[in-house]
Design an enzyme around this catalytic site. Structure first.
Site, mmCIF file in Angstrom:
data_model
loop_
_atom_site.group_PDB
_atom_site.id
_atom_site.type_symbol
_atom_site.label_atom_id
_atom_site.label_comp_id
_atom_site.label_asym_id
_atom_site.label_seq_id
_atom_site.Cartn_x
_atom_site.Cartn_y
_atom_site.Cartn_z
ATOM 1 N N ARG A 75 0.702 -1.619 -0.515
ATOM 2 C CA ARG A 75 -0.321 0.019 0.004
ATOM 3 C C ARG A 75 1.346 0.978 0.350
ATOM 4 O O ARG A 75 0.643 2.412 -0.421
ATOM 5 C CB ARG A 75 -0.865 0.190 1.325
ATOM 6 C CG ARG A 75 -2.430 -0.886 1.173
ATOM 7 C CD ARG A 75 -3.102 -1.362 1.797
ATOM 8 N NE ARG A 75 -4.321 -1.124 1.767
ATOM 9 C CZ ARG A 75 -5.263 -1.891 2.675
ATOM 10 N NH1 ARG A 75 -5.313 -1.843 3.578
ATOM 11 N NH2 ARG A 75 -6.404 -2.607 2.118
ATOM 12 N N LYS A 133 -20.250 -16.904 2.555
ATOM 13 C CA LYS A 133 -21.437 -16.562 2.800
ATOM 14 C C LYS A 133 -22.038 -15.636 1.186
ATOM 15 O O LYS A 133 -21.968 -14.248 1.001
ATOM 16 C CB LYS A 133 -21.833 -15.448 3.957
ATOM 17 C CG LYS A 133 -21.746 -16.627 4.766
ATOM 18 C CD LYS A 133 -21.852 -15.284 6.347
ATOM 19 C CE LYS A 133 -22.031 -16.717 7.272
ATOM 20 N NZ LYS A 133 -22.465 -15.231 8.680
ATOM 21 N N GLY A 143 -9.961 -8.427 -0.667
ATOM 22 C CA GLY A 143 -8.558 -8.600 -0.448
ATOM 23 C C GLY A 143 -8.261 -10.286 0.177
ATOM 24 O O GLY A 143 -7.091 -10.094 0.378
ATOM 25 N N GLY A 170 -12.573 -3.803 1.235
ATOM 26 C CA GLY A 170 -14.243 -3.304 1.484
ATOM 27 C C GLY A 170 -14.517 -2.649 -0.089
ATOM 28 O O GLY A 170 -15.475 -2.140 -0.431
HETATM 29 P P1 ADP Z 1 -12.794 -11.885 -0.160
HETATM 30 O O1 ADP Z 1 -11.970 -11.432 1.166
HETATM 31 O O2 ADP Z 1 -12.057 -11.661 -1.406
HETATM 32 O O3 ADP Z 1 -14.071 -10.549 -0.845
HETATM 33 P P2 ADP Z 1 -14.864 -13.477 1.256
HETATM 34 O O4 ADP Z 1 -13.780 -12.669 3.193
HETATM 35 O O5 ADP Z 1 -16.095 -12.956 1.247
HETATM 36 O O6 ADP Z 1 -13.661 -12.890 0.203
HETATM 37 O O7 ADP Z 1 -14.088 -14.800 2.120
HETATM 38 C C1 ADP Z 1 -13.213 -15.133 2.191
HETATM 39 C C2 ADP Z 1 -13.356 -16.405 3.340
HETATM 40 O O8 ADP Z 1 -14.314 -17.387 2.735
HETATM 41 C C3 ADP Z 1 -12.126 -17.194 3.345
HETATM 42 O O9 ADP Z 1 -12.191 -16.964 5.016
HETATM 43 C C4 ADP Z 1 -12.738 -18.655 3.050
HETATM 44 O O10 ADP Z 1 -11.760 -19.909 4.418
HETATM 45 C C5 ADP Z 1 -14.045 -19.014 3.428
HETATM 46 N N1 ADP Z 1 -14.262 -19.886 2.586
HETATM 47 C C6 ADP Z 1 -14.514 -20.087 1.389
HETATM 48 N N2 ADP Z 1 -15.138 -21.356 0.734
HETATM 49 C C7 ADP Z 1 -15.621 -21.442 1.907
HETATM 50 C C8 ADP Z 1 -15.929 -22.918 2.627
HETATM 51 N N3 ADP Z 1 -16.655 -23.532 1.727
HETATM 52 N N4 ADP Z 1 -16.676 -23.611 4.006
HETATM 53 C C9 ADP Z 1 -16.215 -22.171 4.441
HETATM 54 N N5 ADP Z 1 -15.160 -21.117 5.029
HETATM 55 C C10 ADP Z 1 -14.920 -21.029 3.572
HETATM 56 MG MG MG Z 2 -12.577 -10.970 3.375
#
Ligand code: ADP
Ligand code: MG
Length: 394
Positions: free
Chosen positions: A40, A197, A351, A374
């Site tokens: 960053r 989710k 992230g 975010g």
């Molecule tokens: P980003 O930060 O890239 O936007 P998210 O924060 O939405 O991504 O999602 C990342 C999280 O999702 C990670 O902590 C990962 O462990 C979790 N994750 C992905 N697939 C599964 C799964 N099948 N069961 C539980 N957690 C999951």
């Molecule tokens: Mg995340």
């Protein structure tokens, strides 16, 4: 594309310019003095260097960590001095005596850094008095903190009420690349969405369904869709209150002629542990007591083959519990497939997805990895970012 004024559209010579950066870098857990990833800071350099070269008196500010932690930005001042090859004076406060004294002492082309703006709770409250005091240090405001552009805080938006406000190169680059991908994509255009989710990704799914040709779903949200379609998901993450929504999304995808890709098989375990015993099951038929934690081998094959066909690919959210190597194969395979699709524009927003790509060593093969988790998510949702909306229009 970006209809906001930039640093090139405003006179900065001899002016005190307040630059909001995103220096919220990770620090080592034990001493909190060593920066473990300075990306960053490096991403902020083009703006800082432009301003210095054009004779501005540059006053940098940022937050680091949460308000309650009262973390100092001192490690950033040190790293910045190294990167710029000159001592960056560091004020021990934000709007106090030291800040004003150091700002008054600046000559054309000089640079300094203020202490962590979140030492003041008024920062996150976007308190107008605090914003005005901060603004009183300078004559021009530059926002280059893409990572906090989705927040209306005093230093990210409030100050723009009191100073002519423009964006820096990082915000220009982030919005330029992601905006072009969303609005004028090279087609076909694929979105890969994972994460834990559905509920956190509804906004992105809905916005992207209007724009993409293909949508690939992975990660924990797979099981809400599988359940909504009548499948068995065992102990997998599943949001029972989102089943109707999942079906509505599937319906909308059909209406819009968006090609959908779901994992056909899933790597399961009783719980996410590195020593867990794993087995592969159909994504819509997971035995009781087991949890889906990564896409299975057949899905990896299906997904990586499909990725080759697309010319613009936006990826948000790992497709498995990638923090554990045992469940990182799917996510790594996606990262590798994106890296190998050299004709495509590949954009990583989020992230954890960015961390996964870095960890896998594919970072320099991507067109763009957003610096804002975010903020990039909200941008992909089609939302207005307050830190950008507050800037002067072209
Ligand atoms: P980003 O930060 O890239 O936007 P998210 O924060 O939405 O991504 O999602 C990342 C999280 O999702 C990670 O902590 C990962 O462990 C979790 N994750 C992905 N697939 C599964 C799964 N099948 N069961 C539980 N957690 C999951
Ligand atoms: Mg995340």
């Amino acid at each position: 594309m970006l209809n906001k004024k930039t640093i090139e559209d405003i006179e900065v010579k001899g002016k005190r310019v307040l630059v909001r950066c995103d220096f919220n870098v990770p620090l080592d857990v034990e001493t909190k003095t060593q920066i473990t990833d300075d990306r960053r800071i490096r991403e902020a350099l083009p703006t800082i260097q432009y301003l210095m070269e054009h004779g501005a008196r540059v006053i940098l500010c940022s937050h680091i960590g949460k308000t309650k932690n009262k973390q100092t930005l001192a490690p950033v001042a040190k790293r910045l001095s190294e990167l710029l090859g000159r001592e960056v004076p560091f004020a021990s406060d934000v709007i106090g005596e030291d800040a004003h004294a150091k700002a008054d002492a600046l000559q054309d082309g000089d640079v300094m850094l203020l202490e962590n703006v979140r030492l003041h709770p008024e920062e996150e409250e976007n308190d107008p008095t605090f914003a005005k005091e901060l603004a009183s240090l300078a004559e021009v405001y530059v926002n280059d903190a893409f990572g906090t552009a989705h927040r209306a805080h005093a230093s990210t938006a409030g100050v723009a009420d009191y100073l002519p406000a423009v964006c820096g190169y990082l915000i220009q680059k982030e919005i330029g690349i992601m905006g072009e991908a969303l609005n004028e994509p090279k087609r076909p255009f694929l979105a890969i969405l994972g994460g834990a989710k559905v509920s956190t990704k509804i906004g992105v799914i809905e916005n992207l369904l209007d724009k993409v040709d293909g949508l690939m779903i992975g990660g924990g949200m797979t099981y809400t869709f599988a359940k909504a379609q009548g499948g068995n998901v065992g102990n997998s993450i599943c949001e029972l209150d989102k089943l109707d929504l999942a079906n509505a999304i599937l319906e909308k995808a059909k209406e819009k002629n968006v090609k959908l890709y779901f994992p056909v098989d899933t790597l399961c375990a009783a719980s996410p542990a590195e020593d867990a015993e794993v087995s592969v099951h159909p994504s819509n038929d997971i035995p009781d007591g087991l949890e889906g934690l990564d896409i299975g081998p057949e899905s990896i094959q299906l997904f990586t083959e499909a990725i080759k066909e697309y010319k613009t690919i936006i990826w948000n959210g790992p497709v498995g519990f990638f923090e554990l190597d045992k469940f990182a194969n799917g996510t790594n395979a996606i990262a590798k497939a994106l890296a190998e699709n050299e004709d495509a524009i590949t954009i990583i927003g989020g992230g954890d997805s960015a961390a996964a790509v870095e960890k896998g060593g594919f970072a320099d093969k991507m067109t763009h990895i957003s610096t804002g988790g975010g903020a990039s998510l909200e941008f992909l949702e089609g939302k207005t970012l307050p830190g950008i909306a507050c800037l002067m229009n072209k």
